[in-house]
Design a protein around this motif. Structure first.
Motif, mmCIF file in Angstrom:
data_model
loop_
_atom_site.group_PDB
_atom_site.id
_atom_site.type_symbol
_atom_site.label_atom_id
_atom_site.label_comp_id
_atom_site.label_asym_id
_atom_site.label_seq_id
_atom_site.Cartn_x
_atom_site.Cartn_y
_atom_site.Cartn_z
ATOM 1 N N TYR A 1 0.830 -1.200 0.000
ATOM 2 C CA TYR A 1 0.000 0.000 0.000
ATOM 3 C C TYR A 1 0.865 1.250 0.000
ATOM 4 O O TYR A 1 2.002 1.242 0.482
ATOM 5 C CB TYR A 1 -0.888 0.057 1.251
ATOM 6 C CG TYR A 1 -1.933 -1.021 1.312
ATOM 7 C CD1 TYR A 1 -3.144 -0.870 0.666
ATOM 8 C CD2 TYR A 1 -1.715 -2.182 2.049
ATOM 9 C CE1 TYR A 1 -4.119 -1.851 0.739
ATOM 10 C CE2 TYR A 1 -2.681 -3.174 2.124
ATOM 11 C CZ TYR A 1 -3.880 -3.005 1.471
ATOM 12 O OH TYR A 1 -4.835 -3.968 1.547
ATOM 13 N N THR B 1 0.342 5.360 1.170
ATOM 14 C CA THR B 1 -0.509 6.361 1.803
ATOM 15 C C THR B 1 0.206 7.700 1.723
ATOM 16 O O THR B 1 1.384 7.792 2.067
ATOM 17 C CB THR B 1 -0.788 6.016 3.277
ATOM 18 O OG1 THR B 1 -1.487 4.777 3.336
ATOM 19 C CG2 THR B 1 -1.630 7.092 3.941
ATOM 20 N N TYR C 1 -0.292 11.542 3.149
ATOM 21 C CA TYR C 1 -1.108 12.394 4.002
ATOM 22 C C TYR C 1 -0.534 13.801 3.999
ATOM 23 O O TYR C 1 0.650 14.018 3.781
ATOM 24 C CB TYR C 1 -1.259 11.836 5.421
ATOM 25 C CG TYR C 1 -0.005 11.636 6.226
ATOM 26 C CD1 TYR C 1 0.452 12.623 7.093
ATOM 27 C CD2 TYR C 1 0.706 10.453 6.157
ATOM 28 C CE1 TYR C 1 1.587 12.437 7.851
ATOM 29 C CE2 TYR C 1 1.838 10.256 6.916
ATOM 30 C CZ TYR C 1 2.273 11.246 7.762
ATOM 31 O OH TYR C 1 3.404 11.057 8.514
ATOM 32 N N VAL D 1 -4.271 -0.909 7.044
ATOM 33 C CA VAL D 1 -4.769 0.295 6.379
ATOM 34 C C VAL D 1 -5.858 0.959 7.220
ATOM 35 O O VAL D 1 -5.828 2.175 7.437
ATOM 36 C CB VAL D 1 -5.308 -0.036 4.969
ATOM 37 C CG1 VAL D 1 -5.944 1.183 4.330
ATOM 38 C CG2 VAL D 1 -4.209 -0.576 4.100
ATOM 39 N N GLU E 1 -5.514 4.739 8.825
ATOM 40 C CA GLU E 1 -6.486 5.781 8.492
ATOM 41 C C GLU E 1 -7.257 6.253 9.725
ATOM 42 O O GLU E 1 -7.578 7.426 9.848
ATOM 43 C CB GLU E 1 -7.424 5.296 7.394
ATOM 44 C CG GLU E 1 -6.714 5.180 6.054
ATOM 45 C CD GLU E 1 -7.620 4.789 4.904
ATOM 46 O OE1 GLU E 1 -8.781 4.386 5.158
ATOM 47 O OE2 GLU E 1 -7.153 4.882 3.762
ATOM 48 N N TYR F 1 -5.755 12.626 3.624
ATOM 49 C CA TYR F 1 -4.927 11.448 3.395
ATOM 50 C C TYR F 1 -5.591 10.589 2.337
ATOM 51 O O TYR F 1 -6.802 10.706 2.086
ATOM 52 C CB TYR F 1 -4.722 10.643 4.689
ATOM 53 C CG TYR F 1 -6.018 10.135 5.284
ATOM 54 C CD1 TYR F 1 -6.575 8.917 4.902
ATOM 55 C CD2 TYR F 1 -6.702 10.898 6.218
ATOM 56 C CE1 TYR F 1 -7.764 8.480 5.432
ATOM 57 C CE2 TYR F 1 -7.883 10.470 6.760
ATOM 58 C CZ TYR F 1 -8.408 9.254 6.361
ATOM 59 O OH TYR F 1 -9.604 8.818 6.892
ATOM 60 N N THR G 1 -5.052 6.428 0.624
ATOM 61 C CA THR G 1 -4.330 5.167 0.565
ATOM 62 C C THR G 1 -4.686 4.453 -0.723
ATOM 63 O O THR G 1 -5.851 4.418 -1.120
ATOM 64 C CB THR G 1 -4.692 4.270 1.765
ATOM 65 O OG1 THR G 1 -4.383 4.983 2.961
ATOM 66 C CG2 THR G 1 -3.919 2.967 1.735
#
Length: 179
Positions: A14, A16, A18, A82, A86, A98, A100
């Protein structure tokens, strides 16, 4: 709805990104980073890359902010990692947005080599915020015209226009001489 289960020793990859408030101090950003690293470790995930992109202009205003500090995370884990990341990002007041994204679905977790310097959160050293001179309230409302750039291609007129201009000047000179 069916759920896809990864095999033992396999994980999903993944990313992410932010965005932090532009006026966040280094300690606040470090607190968020260490908390996210702790969450990834606790949920049996592995951080593979951490990058601080610095303060950048936002595409649109978010909570009356024009700029934000971007941070990029890349990690291995499952859906539980995840959701926990989050959830933690939602809890911090310093986080504006943010997102993902699932990069790869089936990755061999043991086969991924990670350098120690790639997963360290850098200490955030930002210059003080400065007001954007082009983003004044007058400019936004259209009360001040935007600065115009000089187009160099329009300065060089075609030869036919120059000939006409020279003829006009010559006629003007003869008119002055007669009077």
């Amino acid at each position: 709805m069916s759920r896809q289960v990864t095999a033992p020793g396999r994980a999903r990859e993944y990313e992410t990104i932010y965005i932090l408030r532009p006026d966040i101090d280094a300690d606040g950003a470090e607190k968020i980073g260490s908390r996210l690293a702790e969450v990834v470790g606790r949920e049996a995930g592995r951080l593979t890359k951490v990058e601080t992109w610095g303060r950048r202009r936002l595409a649109y205003d978010i909570a009356k902010h024009r700029r934000g500090v971007y941070v990029y995370l890349k990690y291995l884990g499952g859906g539980k990692v995840v959701s926990e990341i989050e959830r933690n990002l939602r809890l911090f007041d310093g986080v504006l947005k943010y997102q993902t994204v699932l990069v790869r679905n089936d990755v061999e977790a043991q086969g991924v080599t990670i350098a120690d310097e790639d997963v360290k959160f850098e200490r955030l050293e930002l210059t003080p915020l400065e007001d954007d001179r082009d983003e004044s309230r007058e400019r936004q409302l259209g009360l001040i015209e935007p600065e115009r750039r000089i187009d160099r291609s329009s300065e060089a007129a075609p030869p036919s226009d120059l000939d006409d201009a020279e003829e006009g000047e010559a006629e003007g000179a003869t008119d002055e001489e007669e009077s």
